[in-house]
Design a protein around this motif. Structure first.
Motif, PDB file in Angstrom:
ATOM      1  N   ASP A  31       7.039   6.481  -9.809  1.00  0.00           N
ATOM      2  CA  ASP A  31       5.612   6.494 -10.121  1.00  0.00           C
ATOM      3  C   ASP A  31       5.044   7.906 -10.050  1.00  0.00           C
ATOM      4  O   ASP A  31       4.270   8.316 -10.917  1.00  0.00           O
ATOM      5  CB  ASP A  31       4.854   5.567  -9.171  1.00  0.00           C
ATOM      6  CG  ASP A  31       3.374   5.519  -9.500  1.00  0.00           C
ATOM      7  OD1 ASP A  31       3.024   5.091 -10.622  1.00  0.00           O
ATOM      8  OD2 ASP A  31       2.552   5.931  -8.649  1.00  0.00           O
ATOM      9  N   ILE A  32       5.427   8.659  -9.030  1.00  0.00           N
ATOM     10  CA  ILE A  32       4.947  10.040  -8.900  1.00  0.00           C
ATOM     11  C   ILE A  32       5.367  10.862 -10.116  1.00  0.00           C
ATOM     12  O   ILE A  32       4.552  11.580 -10.703  1.00  0.00           O
ATOM     13  CB  ILE A  32       5.465  10.682  -7.598  1.00  0.00           C
ATOM     14  CG1 ILE A  32       4.834   9.991  -6.383  1.00  0.00           C
ATOM     15  CG2 ILE A  32       5.174  12.186  -7.584  1.00  0.00           C
ATOM     16  CD1 ILE A  32       5.453  10.375  -5.038  1.00  0.00           C
ATOM     17  N   LEU A  46      11.461   3.090  -2.135  1.00  0.00           N
ATOM     18  CA  LEU A  46      11.426   4.546  -2.279  1.00  0.00           C
ATOM     19  C   LEU A  46      11.584   4.967  -3.738  1.00  0.00           C
ATOM     20  O   LEU A  46      10.830   5.807  -4.233  1.00  0.00           O
ATOM     21  CB  LEU A  46      12.496   5.206  -1.408  1.00  0.00           C
ATOM     22  CG  LEU A  46      12.550   6.731  -1.483  1.00  0.00           C
ATOM     23  CD1 LEU A  46      11.245   7.346  -0.987  1.00  0.00           C
ATOM     24  CD2 LEU A  46      13.725   7.266  -0.676  1.00  0.00           C
ATOM     25  N   ASP A  47      12.546   4.395  -4.440  1.00  0.00           N
ATOM     26  CA  ASP A  47      12.765   4.756  -5.849  1.00  0.00           C
ATOM     27  C   ASP A  47      11.537   4.425  -6.697  1.00  0.00           C
ATOM     28  O   ASP A  47      11.176   5.190  -7.595  1.00  0.00           O
ATOM     29  CB  ASP A  47      13.996   4.043  -6.415  1.00  0.00           C
ATOM     30  CG  ASP A  47      15.297   4.592  -5.849  1.00  0.00           C
ATOM     31  OD1 ASP A  47      15.289   5.698  -5.278  1.00  0.00           O
ATOM     32  OD2 ASP A  47      16.328   3.906  -5.983  1.00  0.00           O
ATOM     33  N   LEU A  72       0.806  -1.223   0.000  1.00  0.00           N
ATOM     34  CA  LEU A  72       0.000   0.000   0.000  1.00  0.00           C
ATOM     35  C   LEU A  72       0.840   1.273   0.000  1.00  0.00           C
ATOM     36  O   LEU A  72       0.357   2.327  -0.420  1.00  0.00           O
ATOM     37  CB  LEU A  72      -0.974  -0.009   1.173  1.00  0.00           C
ATOM     38  CG  LEU A  72      -2.088  -1.052   1.048  1.00  0.00           C
ATOM     39  CD1 LEU A  72      -2.830  -1.219   2.370  1.00  0.00           C
ATOM     40  CD2 LEU A  72      -3.049  -0.685  -0.076  1.00  0.00           C
ATOM     41  N   LEU A  73       2.073   1.196   0.446  1.00  0.00           N
ATOM     42  CA  LEU A  73       2.955   2.355   0.331  1.00  0.00           C
ATOM     43  C   LEU A  73       3.224   2.693  -1.136  1.00  0.00           C
ATOM     44  O   LEU A  73       3.446   3.844  -1.489  1.00  0.00           O
ATOM     45  CB  LEU A  73       4.289   2.094   1.041  1.00  0.00           C
ATOM     46  CG  LEU A  73       4.277   2.164   2.560  1.00  0.00           C
ATOM     47  CD1 LEU A  73       5.620   1.688   3.115  1.00  0.00           C
ATOM     48  CD2 LEU A  73       3.964   3.566   3.051  1.00  0.00           C
ATOM     49  N   VAL A  74       3.201   1.683  -1.984  1.00  0.00           N
ATOM     50  CA  VAL A  74       3.495   1.864  -3.409  1.00  0.00           C
ATOM     51  C   VAL A  74       2.231   2.132  -4.211  1.00  0.00           C
ATOM     52  O   VAL A  74       2.214   2.964  -5.111  1.00  0.00           O
ATOM     53  CB  VAL A  74       4.210   0.613  -3.979  1.00  0.00           C
ATOM     54  CG1 VAL A  74       4.427   0.743  -5.478  1.00  0.00           C
ATOM     55  CG2 VAL A  74       5.523   0.389  -3.266  1.00  0.00           C
ATOM     56  N   GLN A  75       1.157   1.444  -3.895  1.00  0.00           N
ATOM     57  CA  GLN A  75      -0.010   1.429  -4.769  1.00  0.00           C
ATOM     58  C   GLN A  75      -1.297   1.460  -3.950  1.00  0.00           C
ATOM     59  O   GLN A  75      -1.438   0.724  -2.975  1.00  0.00           O
ATOM     60  CB  GLN A  75       0.045   0.142  -5.592  1.00  0.00           C
ATOM     61  CG  GLN A  75      -0.946   0.030  -6.686  1.00  0.00           C
ATOM     62  CD  GLN A  75      -0.709  -1.241  -7.490  1.00  0.00           C
ATOM     63  OE1 GLN A  75       0.154  -2.054  -7.168  1.00  0.00           O
ATOM     64  NE2 GLN A  75      -1.473  -1.418  -8.535  1.00  0.00           N
ATOM     65  N   ALA A 120       3.184  12.605 -13.032  1.00  0.00           N
ATOM     66  CA  ALA A 120       3.330  14.048 -13.241  1.00  0.00           C
ATOM     67  C   ALA A 120       3.613  14.350 -14.711  1.00  0.00           C
ATOM     68  O   ALA A 120       3.112  15.338 -15.259  1.00  0.00           O
ATOM     69  CB  ALA A 120       4.436  14.605 -12.356  1.00  0.00           C
ATOM     70  N   GLY A 121       4.397  13.493 -15.356  1.00  0.00           N
ATOM     71  CA  GLY A 121       4.709  13.673 -16.771  1.00  0.00           C
ATOM     72  C   GLY A 121       3.477  13.622 -17.652  1.00  0.00           C
ATOM     73  O   GLY A 121       3.393  14.332 -18.659  1.00  0.00           O
TER      74      GLY A 121
END
Length: 162
Positions: free
Chosen positions: A138-139, A132-133, A41-44, A143-144
């Motif tokens: 993903d962020i 973390l990477d 859940l930290l990732v997705q 954003a892109g």
């Protein structure tokens, strides 16, 4: 399954303009759909808020939904909840959701601000888990899609240097 203090299910999401549904959640980053879901859940964000059934005491014990977020307060809640609790999953769609243009889910500025705030809040746990990477990538990929990379960099630096 008394070991679970929260249970969620699959759901069908319909987008107003297309009229076709997509089944959620899709396969998660770490393929963990129930049990110890904290790192997943930290990732997705896998858990649709309308699909949640949660033990009241457990909900209150983790502080419920935070009012410090302009968006993603549901995701932040399940992350915080998953850190302390096991979560169950029903692998069949039991509800439909309809996303409308201009709805709360379409506020990209609030999304990126909240996502960067979550990154700063849970950064140490993400580093320890080696994700973390992945989260940062993903962020910036998202954003892109909105030509917002420079703005998101500024927001991220703000939260990471506080």
């Amino acid at each position: 399954h008394p070991q679970y203090n929260m249970v969620y299910c699959m759901y069908q999401v319909y987008f107003e303009e297309k009229g076709e549904g997509i089944l959620f959640p899709q396969q998660p980053f770490q393929k963990v759909m129930e049990g110890k879901m904290y790192h997943t859940l930290l990732v997705q964000n896998l858990i649709g808020t309308p699909t949640i059934l949660v033990n009241r005491k457990s909900f209150l014990d983790v502080g419920g939904f935070s009012t410090d977020y302009k968006a993603l307060e549901d995701w932040e809640f399940v992350v915080r909840f998953a850190k302390e609790n096991l979560i169950g999953f029903v692998p069949e769609p039991l509800m439909n959701a309809y996303l409308l243009e201009g709805g709360v889910s379409s506020n990209q500025g609030a999304y990126f601000e909240s996502r960067c705030k979550m990154l700063a809040t849970y950064r140490k746990d993400m580093e320890k888990a080696g994700i973390l990477d992945t989260v940062m990538r993903d962020i910036f990929v998202r954003a892109g899609h909105y030509n917002a990379v420079e703005g998101v960099k500024k927001i991220m630096m703000y939260y990471l240097t506080r």
